[in-house]
Enzyme design. Structure first.
Site, PDB file in Angstrom:
ATOM      1  N   PRO A 118       0.830  -1.215   0.000  1.00  0.00           N
ATOM      2  CG  PRO A 118      -0.756  -1.555   1.667  1.00  0.00           C
ATOM      3  CD  PRO A 118       0.552  -2.069   1.170  1.00  0.00           C
ATOM      4  NE  ARG A 119       1.083   6.047  -4.391  1.00  0.00           N
ATOM      5  CZ  ARG A 119       0.691   7.181  -3.834  1.00  0.00           C
ATOM      6  NH1 ARG A 119      -0.465   7.278  -3.224  1.00  0.00           N
ATOM      7  NH2 ARG A 119       1.472   8.246  -3.860  1.00  0.00           N
ATOM      8  CB  THR A 121       1.348   2.145   4.381  1.00  0.00           C
ATOM      9  OG1 THR A 121       2.121   1.374   3.454  1.00  0.00           O
ATOM     10  CG2 THR A 121      -0.052   2.352   3.836  1.00  0.00           C
ATOM     11  CG  LEU A 123       3.828  -0.925   5.439  1.00  0.00           C
ATOM     12  CD1 LEU A 123       2.567  -1.616   4.896  1.00  0.00           C
ATOM     13  CD2 LEU A 123       4.315  -1.636   6.695  1.00  0.00           C
ATOM     14  CB  SER A 126      10.136   3.735  -2.854  1.00  0.00           C
ATOM     15  OG  SER A 126       9.019   4.538  -3.136  1.00  0.00           O
ATOM     16  CB  SER A 127      13.497   0.726  -0.196  1.00  0.00           C
ATOM     17  OG  SER A 127      12.599   0.326   0.808  1.00  0.00           O
ATOM     18  CG  ASP A 171      13.023   1.737   5.610  1.00  0.00           C
ATOM     19  OD1 ASP A 171      13.195   1.654   6.835  1.00  0.00           O
ATOM     20  OD2 ASP A 171      12.287   2.591   5.083  1.00  0.00           O
TER      21      ASP A 171
END
Length: 357
Positions: A118-119, A121, A123, A126-127, A171
């Site tokens: 989900p965008r 968020t 989480l 992108s990475s 991340d």
């Protein structure tokens, strides 16, 4: 490692939950994170006559029904699809290999991606795309054995920095290593090695955890801005508070090993409280704060998974408490689900590249 130069290569990288210590990774601190099997990004590399970066039909939309459609799309999703991420890691990977005398063959490829993370968020969507793409490049060029596991998070972060994304190593370390991992970003380590000390932990140490996230989150990109500058300016409150956040990861590691879930719960709450004191409610956002507080209202403990948009929850009283929390989330419109931990996917070949401790 793929050896057939005509073979299609596909890799996944998983969403990341910052469990304790974030955001101290950007401030020479310590964190504990894990990869989340619920969500992932996948990248596919197919050998080709020409090098092509393929747009995603939904996330890299370039055809619209009308001008209002285009404007509405930009207002909700921004300008940022995944094509730019794939292009950036290709550049960073190429330059790293050139600088380190790693010879790459001259074959070309098509790169495409998909994601269900989900965008916005927190989480690490992108990475995850960049991490999966790097894995594909390592296999296509057959150089996995030549690029250390410890270095790979830096390559991913550098690709994102190319695009102006402000972030830390946490991340990317979690997504490269997978599983549950304790990270120490001590300044001497970072200055001497260019990376921290990353220690995998036993997944069985974790109690059952849950995720709350907003279906339509607001942008959380502003969260780091003022705190980072104040830290650079030598603000004593920020420096001392960030040290306390880093210490939470150290204490949390001991609490998990000793199965001291009461201590673990206290540390989760303290982590968020310190963050709130530093960043302030306006920067964190009312929706993000509500996700934390809805858990606390039923006696659960909670904190951000990243910089906002989702929270990780521990229910000390077990499944009945989780059911109660799920009902409360439904009333407000938050998504709620049990967390599934994704074990490390590092291969024996990867492990051989790691520095001996």
């Amino acid at each position: 490692m793929a050896t057939d130069k005509d073979a299609v290569i596909e890799h996944r990288a998983y969403a990341r939950v910052g469990l304790l210590g974030n955001p101290s990774d950007v401030y020479y601190g310590r964190t504990i994170s894990f990869t989340l099997a619920n969500f992932w990004a996948s990248v596919k590399l197919q050998p080709s006559d020409h090098l092509m970066i393929l747009p995603h039909p939904a996330h890299d939309l370039v055809q619209f029904d009308s001008l209002p459609h285009l404007v509405n799309r930009l207002c909700t999703d921004g300008y940022y699809g995944g094509v730019r991420l794939l292009m950036a890691i290709c550049k960073i990977f190429h330059n790293y290999c050139k600088e380190n005398n790693i010879i790459l063959h001259e074959g070309n490829f098509k790169l495409s991606y998909d994601t269900n993370i989900p965008r916005q968020t927190g989480l690490s969507g992108s990475s995850a795309i960049v991490c999966a793409a790097l894995s594909c490049l390592l296999d296509f060029y057959q150089v996995r054995h030549l690029i250390k596991v410890e270095v790979r998070p830096n390559l991913i972060l550098n690709a994102e920095k190319e695009l102006g994304i402000v972030a830390g190593l946490q991340d990317r370390v979690a997504q490269v290593y997978g599983g549950l991992i304790y990270m120490d970003f001590d300044k001497k380590l970072m200055d001497n090695l260019g990376h921290g000390n990353y220690t995998p932990m036993d997944l069985n140490l974790l109690p059952p955890l849950y995720l709350i996230y907003a279906e339509n989150p607001s942008d959380s990109g502003k969260v780091h801005s003022t705190v980072r500058q104040r830290w650079l300016n030598g603000d004593e409150f920020i420096i001392s508070s960030m040290k306390k956040v880093a210490d939470i990861a150290l204490e949390g590691r001991t609490a998990l090993i000793e199965k001291d879930h009461a201590k673990f719960a206290t540390l989760m709450n303290r982590n968020f409280d310190l963050r709130r004191e530093m960043f302030g409610d306006e920067a964190l956002g009312a929706m993000n704060i509500e996700m934390v507080e809805i858990a606390r209202r039923v006696g659960a403990t909670s904190k951000f998974t990243g910089s906002g948009g989702a929270v990780v929850v521990f229910c000390p009283e077990g499944s009945s408490q989780a059911s109660l929390l799920e009902d409360e989330c439904k009333k407000i419109g938050f998504a709620f689900q049990p967390l599934q931990i994704k074990p490390s996917m590092l291969t024996q070949e990867d492990l051989k590249t790691m520095s001996s401790k």
